[in-house]
Motif scaffolding. Structure first.
Motif, PDB file in Angstrom:
ATOM      1  N   GLY A   1       6.248 -42.016 -45.619  1.00 27.00           N
ATOM      2  CA  GLY A   1       5.899 -42.367 -47.124  1.00 27.00           C
ATOM      3  C   GLY A   1       5.151 -43.464 -46.817  1.00 27.00           C
ATOM      4  O   GLY A   1       4.763 -44.150 -47.744  1.00 27.00           O
TER       5      GLY A   1
ATOM      6  N   SER B   1       5.009 -33.289 -55.594  1.00 26.37           N
ATOM      7  CA  SER B   1       6.168 -34.172 -55.425  1.00 26.37           C
ATOM      8  C   SER B   1       6.260 -34.948 -54.059  1.00 26.37           C
ATOM      9  O   SER B   1       5.125 -34.801 -53.070  1.00 26.37           O
ATOM     10  CB  SER B   1       7.267 -33.204 -55.206  1.00 26.37           C
ATOM     11  N   PRO B   2       7.146 -36.127 -54.228  1.00 23.77           N
ATOM     12  CA  PRO B   2       6.744 -37.089 -52.968  1.00 23.77           C
ATOM     13  C   PRO B   2       7.117 -36.205 -51.534  1.00 23.77           C
ATOM     14  O   PRO B   2       6.491 -36.611 -50.612  1.00 23.77           O
ATOM     15  CB  PRO B   2       8.009 -37.787 -53.224  1.00 23.77           C
ATOM     16  N   SER B   3       7.883 -35.241 -51.580  1.00 26.29           N
ATOM     17  CA  SER B   3       8.054 -34.417 -50.216  1.00 26.29           C
ATOM     18  C   SER B   3       6.770 -33.839 -49.916  1.00 26.29           C
ATOM     19  O   SER B   3       6.390 -33.418 -48.722  1.00 26.29           O
ATOM     20  CB  SER B   3       9.294 -33.459 -50.522  1.00 26.29           C
ATOM     21  N   GLU B   4       6.202 -33.211 -50.850  1.00 22.41           N
ATOM     22  CA  GLU B   4       4.949 -32.458 -50.705  1.00 22.41           C
ATOM     23  C   GLU B   4       3.942 -33.366 -50.249  1.00 22.41           C
ATOM     24  O   GLU B   4       3.030 -33.090 -49.405  1.00 22.41           O
ATOM     25  CB  GLU B   4       4.437 -31.613 -51.981  1.00 22.41           C
ATOM     26  N   GLU B   5       4.032 -34.475 -50.986  1.00 19.02           N
ATOM     27  CA  GLU B   5       2.883 -35.556 -50.256  1.00 19.02           C
ATOM     28  C   GLU B   5       2.928 -35.798 -48.980  1.00 19.02           C
ATOM     29  O   GLU B   5       2.042 -35.940 -48.212  1.00 19.02           O
ATOM     30  CB  GLU B   5       2.954 -36.871 -51.435  1.00 19.02           C
ATOM     31  N   ARG B   6       4.129 -36.050 -48.576  1.00 20.76           N
ATOM     32  CA  ARG B   6       4.381 -36.369 -47.043  1.00 20.76           C
ATOM     33  C   ARG B   6       3.997 -35.395 -46.008  1.00 20.76           C
ATOM     34  O   ARG B   6       3.458 -35.565 -45.235  1.00 20.76           O
ATOM     35  CB  ARG B   6       5.764 -36.953 -46.832  1.00 20.76           C
TER      36      ARG B   6
ATOM     37  N   PHE C   1      -1.680 -40.463 -52.396  1.00 22.84           N
ATOM     38  CA  PHE C   1      -1.221 -40.670 -51.135  1.00 22.84           C
ATOM     39  C   PHE C   1      -1.828 -39.520 -50.033  1.00 22.84           C
ATOM     40  O   PHE C   1      -2.291 -40.053 -49.023  1.00 22.84           O
ATOM     41  CB  PHE C   1       0.326 -40.454 -51.141  1.00 22.84           C
TER      42      PHE C   1
ATOM     43  N   SER D   1      -3.116 -35.874 -55.586  1.00 26.04           N
ATOM     44  CA  SER D   1      -2.193 -36.923 -54.854  1.00 26.04           C
ATOM     45  C   SER D   1      -2.984 -37.891 -54.092  1.00 26.04           C
ATOM     46  O   SER D   1      -3.689 -37.714 -53.158  1.00 26.04           O
ATOM     47  CB  SER D   1      -1.199 -36.324 -54.007  1.00 26.04           C
TER      48      SER D   1
END
Length: 127
Positions: A114, A11-16, A52, A50
């Motif tokens: 991000g 998820s975007p949160s996990e990626e960050r 990112f 990911s």
């Protein structure tokens, strides 16, 4: 049986979060003179999940490997000059350590927000 690097995309949160760990985790690993281990582990575990996280882990890994190479060159300079290189190396090492800490913090903040981050003076060995 699944492995940590396999599975659903992050998820975007996990990626960050993992992007931040790739940078700030080096401070923990650096206590053992192995600053490159944390970004290496993050890269190995999450590179396929990911893009990112992969970019941040690779950037952090390349920066840590560059610092290691610079330290080896500095050590060789001291040996080759029979210790006289210490006059140049010690002040540069102190300035470099402070600069590295600031850059690691900036990279961690960028990952938290991000954004991508590129370390200056980094040899890009891992792609």
């Amino acid at each position: 049986m699944s492995y940590p690097g396999e599975g659903a995309p992050l998820s975007p949160s996990e990626e960050r979060t993992w992007g931040m760990v790739a940078h700030i985790g080096v401070l923990v690993a650096a206590w053992f003179a192995m600053g490159f281990l944390c970004p290496l582990v993050v890269w190995l575990l999450y590179r396929s999940r990911s893009e990112f996280v992969r970019r941040h882990a690779v950037e952090s890994l390349n920066f840590q490997l560059s610092l290691l190479i610079y330290a080896v060159v500095a050590g060789l300079l001291i040996v080759i000059t029979f210790g006289l290189g210490v006059i140049v190396v010690l002040p540069l090492a102190a300035i470099g350590a402070i600069a590295a800490l600031v850059l690691i913090i900036l990279a961690t903040v960028a990952a938290s927000n991000g954004r991508d981050y590129r370390y200056p003076l980094t040899l890009r060995m891992v792609k």
